[in-house]
Design a protein around this motif. Sequence first.
Motif, PDB file in Angstrom:
ATOM      1  N   SER A 278      -9.152  -3.158   4.908  1.00 35.26           N
ATOM      2  CA  SER A 278     -11.166  -2.338   5.282  1.00 35.26           C
ATOM      3  C   SER A 278     -11.385  -1.437   5.065  1.00 35.26           C
ATOM      4  CB  SER A 278     -10.974  -2.961   6.869  1.00 35.26           C
ATOM      5  OG  SER A 278     -10.793  -1.904   7.296  1.00 35.26           O
ATOM      6  N   ASP A 279     -12.591  -1.258   5.064  1.00 34.79           N
ATOM      7  CA  ASP A 279     -13.424   0.025   4.464  1.00 34.79           C
ATOM      8  C   ASP A 279     -13.075   0.779   5.279  1.00 34.79           C
ATOM      9  OD1 ASP A 279     -14.223  -1.617   2.370  1.00 34.79           O
ATOM     10  OD2 ASP A 279     -16.419  -1.825   3.383  1.00 34.79           O
ATOM     11  N   SER A 280     -12.636   0.906   6.191  1.00 35.72           N
ATOM     12  CA  SER A 280     -12.624   1.672   7.907  1.00 35.72           C
ATOM     13  C   SER A 280     -11.786   2.157   7.162  1.00 35.72           C
ATOM     14  CB  SER A 280     -12.807   1.077   8.816  1.00 35.72           C
ATOM     15  OG  SER A 280     -11.974   0.170   9.466  1.00 35.72           O
TER      16      SER A 280
ATOM     17  N   VAL B  86       0.973  -1.122   0.048  1.00 37.59           N
ATOM     18  CA  VAL B  86       0.321  -0.263  -0.168  1.00 37.59           C
ATOM     19  C   VAL B  86       0.659   1.003   0.419  1.00 37.59           C
ATOM     20  CG1 VAL B  86      -1.630   1.538   1.020  1.00 37.59           C
ATOM     21  CG2 VAL B  86      -1.602  -1.469   1.462  1.00 37.59           C
ATOM     22  N   ARG B  87       1.067   1.997  -0.871  1.00 36.76           N
ATOM     23  CA  ARG B  87       1.938   3.390  -1.098  1.00 36.76           C
ATOM     24  C   ARG B  87       1.000   4.539  -0.447  1.00 36.76           C
ATOM     25  NH1 ARG B  87       6.034   3.571  -6.498  1.00 36.76           N
ATOM     26  NH2 ARG B  87       6.630   2.609  -4.454  1.00 36.76           N
ATOM     27  N   LEU B  88       1.461   5.047  -0.180  1.00 39.86           N
ATOM     28  CA  LEU B  88       0.538   6.705   0.193  1.00 39.86           C
ATOM     29  C   LEU B  88       0.888   7.817  -0.169  1.00 39.86           C
ATOM     30  CD1 LEU B  88       0.129   5.414   4.478  1.00 39.86           C
ATOM     31  CD2 LEU B  88      -1.508   5.444   1.975  1.00 39.86           C
ATOM     32  N   HIS B  89       0.871   8.775  -0.507  1.00 46.14           N
ATOM     33  CA  HIS B  89       1.635  10.062  -1.250  1.00 46.14           C
ATOM     34  C   HIS B  89       0.616  10.552  -0.342  1.00 46.14           C
ATOM     35  CE1 HIS B  89       2.823   7.873  -5.334  1.00 46.14           C
ATOM     36  NE2 HIS B  89       1.793   7.188  -5.309  1.00 46.14           N
TER      37      HIS B  89
ATOM     38  N   ASP C 243      -2.809   0.107  12.592  1.00 46.88           N
ATOM     39  CA  ASP C 243      -4.064  -0.476  13.624  1.00 46.88           C
ATOM     40  C   ASP C 243      -4.780  -0.950  12.545  1.00 46.88           C
ATOM     41  OD1 ASP C 243      -5.386   2.216  12.140  1.00 46.88           O
ATOM     42  OD2 ASP C 243      -6.313   2.668  13.399  1.00 46.88           O
ATOM     43  N   GLY C 244      -5.160  -1.016  11.128  1.00 39.71           N
ATOM     44  CA  GLY C 244      -6.042  -2.232  10.458  1.00 39.71           C
ATOM     45  C   GLY C 244      -5.243  -3.624   9.650  1.00 39.71           C
ATOM     46  N   ILE C 245      -3.927  -3.830  10.027  1.00 37.79           N
ATOM     47  CA  ILE C 245      -3.192  -4.762   9.664  1.00 37.79           C
ATOM     48  C   ILE C 245      -2.508  -5.376  10.739  1.00 37.79           C
ATOM     49  CG2 ILE C 245      -1.376  -4.931   7.632  1.00 37.79           C
ATOM     50  CD1 ILE C 245      -3.517  -3.781   6.629  1.00 37.79           C
ATOM     51  N   ASP C 246      -2.926  -7.114  10.663  1.00 38.16           N
ATOM     52  CA  ASP C 246      -2.310  -7.788  11.145  1.00 38.16           C
ATOM     53  C   ASP C 246      -0.606  -8.964  10.859  1.00 38.16           C
ATOM     54  OD1 ASP C 246      -1.849 -10.221  12.493  1.00 38.16           O
ATOM     55  OD2 ASP C 246      -3.512 -10.307  13.282  1.00 38.16           O
ATOM     56  N   PRO C 247      -0.147  -8.855  11.268  1.00 33.37           N
ATOM     57  CA  PRO C 247       1.448  -8.828   9.904  1.00 33.37           C
ATOM     58  C   PRO C 247       1.356 -10.736   9.692  1.00 33.37           C
ATOM     59  CG  PRO C 247       2.408  -8.403  12.245  1.00 33.37           C
ATOM     60  CD  PRO C 247       0.572  -8.035  12.021  1.00 33.37           C
TER      61      PRO C 247
ATOM     62  N   ASP D 258     -11.309   4.406   3.608  1.00 33.26           N
ATOM     63  CA  ASP D 258     -12.010   5.387   4.154  1.00 33.26           C
ATOM     64  C   ASP D 258     -10.983   6.339   5.097  1.00 33.26           C
ATOM     65  OD1 ASP D 258     -14.094   4.461   2.543  1.00 33.26           O
ATOM     66  OD2 ASP D 258     -15.106   4.374   4.473  1.00 33.26           O
ATOM     67  N   ARG D 259     -10.135   6.388   6.148  1.00 35.60           N
ATOM     68  CA  ARG D 259      -9.137   6.667   6.666  1.00 35.60           C
ATOM     69  C   ARG D 259      -8.050   7.558   5.940  1.00 35.60           C
ATOM     70  NH1 ARG D 259      -5.498   5.033   9.796  1.00 35.60           N
ATOM     71  NH2 ARG D 259      -6.358   3.177   9.781  1.00 35.60           N
ATOM     72  N   LEU D 260      -7.769   6.692   5.038  1.00 36.99           N
ATOM     73  CA  LEU D 260      -5.972   6.787   4.139  1.00 36.99           C
ATOM     74  C   LEU D 260      -6.802   7.866   2.929  1.00 36.99           C
ATOM     75  CD1 LEU D 260      -4.424   3.221   3.709  1.00 36.99           C
ATOM     76  CD2 LEU D 260      -3.820   5.230   5.333  1.00 36.99           C
ATOM     77  N   ALA D 261      -7.785   7.703   2.587  1.00 41.85           N
ATOM     78  CA  ALA D 261      -8.442   8.545   2.088  1.00 41.85           C
ATOM     79  C   ALA D 261      -8.507  10.125   1.781  1.00 41.85           C
ATOM     80  CB  ALA D 261      -9.677   7.980   0.850  1.00 41.85           C
ATOM     81  N   ALA D 262      -9.005   9.882   3.345  1.00 44.51           N
ATOM     82  CA  ALA D 262      -9.475  11.360   4.173  1.00 44.51           C
ATOM     83  C   ALA D 262      -7.617  11.657   4.397  1.00 44.51           C
ATOM     84  CB  ALA D 262     -10.028  11.432   4.795  1.00 44.51           C
ATOM     85  N   GLU D 263      -6.961  11.272   4.724  1.00 42.29           N
ATOM     86  CA  GLU D 263      -5.299  11.529   5.228  1.00 42.29           C
ATOM     87  C   GLU D 263      -4.438  11.824   4.062  1.00 42.29           C
ATOM     88  OE1 GLU D 263      -4.027   9.199   8.357  1.00 42.29           O
ATOM     89  OE2 GLU D 263      -5.908   9.742   9.586  1.00 42.29           O
TER      90      GLU D 263
END
Length: 152
Positions: A82-84, A35-38, A71-75, A87-92
């Motif tokens: 997940s959807d939640s 997952v890459r975040l810009h 907090d949303g990824i279990d290694p 959604d948080r990543l899309a906002a941040e």
Amino acid sequence: MNRRTFLAVVPSNALAGCATRLGLADRVEITRKSVRLHPWNGDEPIDAVVRRYDPDAGVSSDDDPHEAVADGIDPDEPLVVSDSVADRLAAEYEIVEYRIAACTLDADGDCRETTLVREDFNAVEAGDVVDIVSRSSGAGLVNVHERREERD
């Protein structure tokens, strides 16, 4: 398997097989999933979580997940967003990419990176053999041909 399930599965599997045989889809092994975040401020992209697959070593993770997804990824579980969390990543973040690196199974072993929509990203894991179709906006999952767990 009941009749309705059978009738729903057969056409999609048949179409996936035809797409691959006709050269419309590539059969590839997923060697990396991330997952890459810009960031909005134009800073360098962040690889928030990375899973790799090596036939000899199996599946491994690069470092700990970034705080944005920790907090949303279990290694110890498949890499699923997940959807939640999405959604948080899309906002941040300005852009959130669900990326895979995959290599063809033929003799040349051509490897490339591409993006998937989150639903397709969640449906596969590092080490899976899948059929994908390349598009200008990334790739589309056609079919999961073989799960890594089935080969191990």
